[in-house]
Design a protein around this motif. Sequence first.
Motif, PDB file in Angstrom:
ATOM      1  N   ARG A   1       0.829  -1.205   0.000  1.00 16.59           N
ATOM      2  CA  ARG A   1       0.000   0.000   0.000  1.00 16.59           C
ATOM      3  C   ARG A   1       0.860   1.250   0.000  1.00 16.59           C
ATOM      4  O   ARG A   1       1.828   1.351   0.750  1.00 16.59           O
ATOM      5  CB  ARG A   1      -0.913   0.015   1.234  1.00 16.59           C
ATOM      6  N   LYS A   2       0.526   2.188  -0.888  1.00 17.29           N
ATOM      7  CA  LYS A   2       1.049   3.546  -0.818  1.00 17.29           C
ATOM      8  C   LYS A   2      -0.088   4.427  -0.331  1.00 17.29           C
ATOM      9  O   LYS A   2      -1.134   4.495  -0.972  1.00 17.29           O
ATOM     10  CB  LYS A   2       1.520   4.041  -2.191  1.00 17.29           C
ATOM     11  N   PHE A   3       0.075   5.084   0.776  1.00 16.64           N
ATOM     12  CA  PHE A   3      -1.018   5.869   1.334  1.00 16.64           C
ATOM     13  C   PHE A   3      -1.217   7.137   0.513  1.00 16.64           C
ATOM     14  O   PHE A   3      -0.263   7.721  -0.006  1.00 16.64           O
ATOM     15  CB  PHE A   3      -0.732   6.197   2.809  1.00 16.64           C
ATOM     16  N   PRO A   4      -2.457   7.581   0.387  1.00 18.79           N
ATOM     17  CA  PRO A   4      -2.774   8.704  -0.498  1.00 18.79           C
ATOM     18  C   PRO A   4      -2.293  10.037   0.053  1.00 18.79           C
ATOM     19  O   PRO A   4      -3.076  10.887   0.446  1.00 18.79           O
ATOM     20  CB  PRO A   4      -4.309   8.649  -0.561  1.00 18.79           C
TER      21      PRO A   4
ATOM     22  N   ILE B   1       2.324   7.047   8.510  1.00 18.55           N
ATOM     23  CA  ILE B   1       2.770   5.987   7.609  1.00 18.55           C
ATOM     24  C   ILE B   1       2.668   6.455   6.161  1.00 18.55           C
ATOM     25  O   ILE B   1       1.637   6.973   5.735  1.00 18.55           O
ATOM     26  CB  ILE B   1       1.940   4.712   7.827  1.00 18.55           C
ATOM     27  N   ILE B   2       3.748   6.256   5.394  1.00 22.91           N
ATOM     28  CA  ILE B   2       3.801   6.652   3.986  1.00 22.91           C
ATOM     29  C   ILE B   2       3.533   5.458   3.076  1.00 22.91           C
ATOM     30  O   ILE B   2       2.907   5.588   2.023  1.00 22.91           O
ATOM     31  CB  ILE B   2       5.166   7.281   3.649  1.00 22.91           C
ATOM     32  N   ALA B   3       4.041   4.276   3.457  1.00 23.65           N
ATOM     33  CA  ALA B   3       3.844   3.074   2.636  1.00 23.65           C
ATOM     34  C   ALA B   3       3.932   1.847   3.526  1.00 23.65           C
ATOM     35  O   ALA B   3       4.529   1.885   4.613  1.00 23.65           O
ATOM     36  CB  ALA B   3       4.876   3.005   1.521  1.00 23.65           C
ATOM     37  N   SER B   4       3.338   0.743   3.053  1.00 21.62           N
ATOM     38  CA  SER B   4       3.375  -0.517   3.791  1.00 21.62           C
ATOM     39  C   SER B   4       3.564  -1.676   2.825  1.00 21.62           C
ATOM     40  O   SER B   4       3.057  -1.646   1.697  1.00 21.62           O
ATOM     41  CB  SER B   4       2.084  -0.733   4.586  1.00 21.62           C
ATOM     42  N   VAL B   5       4.306  -2.657   3.277  1.00 23.09           N
ATOM     43  CA  VAL B   5       4.431  -3.923   2.562  1.00 23.09           C
ATOM     44  C   VAL B   5       4.192  -5.018   3.580  1.00 23.09           C
ATOM     45  O   VAL B   5       4.980  -5.199   4.511  1.00 23.09           O
ATOM     46  CB  VAL B   5       5.818  -4.090   1.911  1.00 23.09           C
TER      47      VAL B   5
ATOM     48  N   ASP C   1       6.006  -1.181   7.826  1.00 22.77           N
ATOM     49  CA  ASP C   1       5.542   0.172   7.539  1.00 22.77           C
ATOM     50  C   ASP C   1       6.735   1.115   7.343  1.00 22.77           C
ATOM     51  O   ASP C   1       7.755   1.001   8.040  1.00 22.77           O
ATOM     52  CB  ASP C   1       4.681   0.703   8.694  1.00 22.77           C
ATOM     53  N   LEU C   2       6.574   2.036   6.427  1.00 22.48           N
ATOM     54  CA  LEU C   2       7.552   3.100   6.216  1.00 22.48           C
ATOM     55  C   LEU C   2       6.954   4.386   6.747  1.00 22.48           C
ATOM     56  O   LEU C   2       5.899   4.843   6.282  1.00 22.48           O
ATOM     57  CB  LEU C   2       7.892   3.251   4.730  1.00 22.48           C
ATOM     58  N   PHE C   3       7.597   4.986   7.728  1.00 24.87           N
ATOM     59  CA  PHE C   3       7.100   6.209   8.345  1.00 24.87           C
ATOM     60  C   PHE C   3       7.736   7.439   7.709  1.00 24.87           C
ATOM     61  O   PHE C   3       8.866   7.384   7.193  1.00 24.87           O
ATOM     62  CB  PHE C   3       7.395   6.196   9.854  1.00 24.87           C
TER      63      PHE C   3
ATOM     64  N   TYR D   1      11.355  14.356  -5.730  1.00 24.38           N
ATOM     65  CA  TYR D   1      12.032  13.247  -6.409  1.00 24.38           C
ATOM     66  C   TYR D   1      12.707  12.340  -5.394  1.00 24.38           C
ATOM     67  O   TYR D   1      12.665  11.108  -5.505  1.00 24.38           O
ATOM     68  CB  TYR D   1      13.046  13.784  -7.402  1.00 24.38           C
ATOM     69  N   PHE D   2      13.344  12.924  -4.374  1.00 24.80           N
ATOM     70  CA  PHE D   2      14.028  12.129  -3.345  1.00 24.80           C
ATOM     71  C   PHE D   2      13.033  11.219  -2.628  1.00 24.80           C
ATOM     72  O   PHE D   2      13.288  10.031  -2.432  1.00 24.80           O
ATOM     73  CB  PHE D   2      14.719  13.055  -2.338  1.00 24.80           C
ATOM     74  N   VAL D   3      11.885  11.785  -2.231  1.00 27.23           N
ATOM     75  CA  VAL D   3      10.892  11.003  -1.492  1.00 27.23           C
ATOM     76  C   VAL D   3      10.335   9.883  -2.361  1.00 27.23           C
ATOM     77  O   VAL D   3      10.210   8.731  -1.924  1.00 27.23           O
ATOM     78  CB  VAL D   3       9.751  11.913  -0.993  1.00 27.23           C
ATOM     79  N   GLU D   4       9.991  10.211  -3.605  1.00 27.94           N
ATOM     80  CA  GLU D   4       9.429   9.195  -4.496  1.00 27.94           C
ATOM     81  C   GLU D   4      10.418   8.062  -4.717  1.00 27.94           C
ATOM     82  O   GLU D   4      10.059   6.875  -4.663  1.00 27.94           O
ATOM     83  CB  GLU D   4       9.060   9.831  -5.836  1.00 27.94           C
ATOM     84  N   ARG D   5      11.679   8.405  -4.946  1.00 25.25           N
ATOM     85  CA  ARG D   5      12.706   7.370  -5.162  1.00 25.25           C
ATOM     86  C   ARG D   5      12.918   6.552  -3.893  1.00 25.25           C
ATOM     87  O   ARG D   5      13.075   5.322  -3.952  1.00 25.25           O
ATOM     88  CB  ARG D   5      14.016   8.036  -5.592  1.00 25.25           C
ATOM     89  N   TYR D   6      12.931   7.218  -2.743  1.00 24.39           N
ATOM     90  CA  TYR D   6      13.143   6.525  -1.473  1.00 24.39           C
ATOM     91  C   TYR D   6      12.018   5.529  -1.211  1.00 24.39           C
ATOM     92  O   TYR D   6      12.247   4.386  -0.817  1.00 24.39           O
ATOM     93  CB  TYR D   6      13.234   7.542  -0.333  1.00 24.39           C
ATOM     94  N   VAL D   7      10.767   5.966  -1.434  1.00 28.52           N
ATOM     95  CA  VAL D   7       9.615   5.100  -1.188  1.00 28.52           C
ATOM     96  C   VAL D   7       9.656   3.883  -2.109  1.00 28.52           C
ATOM     97  O   VAL D   7       9.441   2.741  -1.680  1.00 28.52           O
ATOM     98  CB  VAL D   7       8.304   5.879  -1.372  1.00 28.52           C
TER      99      VAL D   7
END
Length: 278
Positions: free
Chosen positions: A4-7, A27-31, A35-37, A54-60
Amino acid sequence: MLVRKFPVYLGALLLFFSCLSKKDNRIIASVSESDLFLSDILDEMPAQVEDSAYFVERYVNKWIREQLMVYNAEMNLSSHMKNYDKQIEDYRNSLLIYAYQQELLNQHLDTVIDKEDIESYYNQYIDQFKLTKNIFKGRFIVVNKLAPDIILLEKLVKSNKEGALDDLIDYCQQFAKEYYLEDDKWEYFSIFNEKLPELIVEEAYFLSNTKGVSFEDNVFRYYIYIDDYKLKGSLSPLDMERDKIQNVLLNKKKIEYLQQLEDELYQKGLALKKIKIY
């Protein structure tokens, strides 16, 4: 398995990054169960990042891909193959010990190696110091064929008269494309051979039978003056080995210091009764 990528609208969110605490626990994303905070991302974001979005998108995306690999590894590997607890503990301990040792070395180790110690090591192991390449003491100059006072240059290149070197340096600073005049130091001849219009294949013969010579191509003239030389396989002079010996002695010094440190910590642990052997 759930991914999940949170909206969260990253662009809008990034406008408020400077105001956010690095303890932000949204939480930003979950697998699956991981969880990724937001705080995890903020901790890794450089202070001077050029493109935050760009940094955040690549990191996620990188985090999600990594977690998917871990999830599938845990699902598909046998319990024996995925039992890395001991290896992880050993690796962590190694990192901690290395960091602690480096900090102590930086703070306390005297890195000065005495000249006498270097000379003593060289004399003790002198049979090990053999040249792997030809070396020489001399001069190397490259000038344009249209440079002024070429006749004067040809005299100065070979001259050891008082003041001649100063005149040669002055000339080279004005007109030479490239020059090397440290004729009191040993240097590998191959360094200069590779700069010539045509490679000298028989270096040993050339060094043994040449004092001063010039070469040329369509634009430049290349001068070589040989004051002294030593051939491959002969004894390497101390000046060529000094840095190598210094590194050997410094590493030995580090090993001895760390061994002494371990012994002191062990004795201290015994004295403070922090060590128990059952």
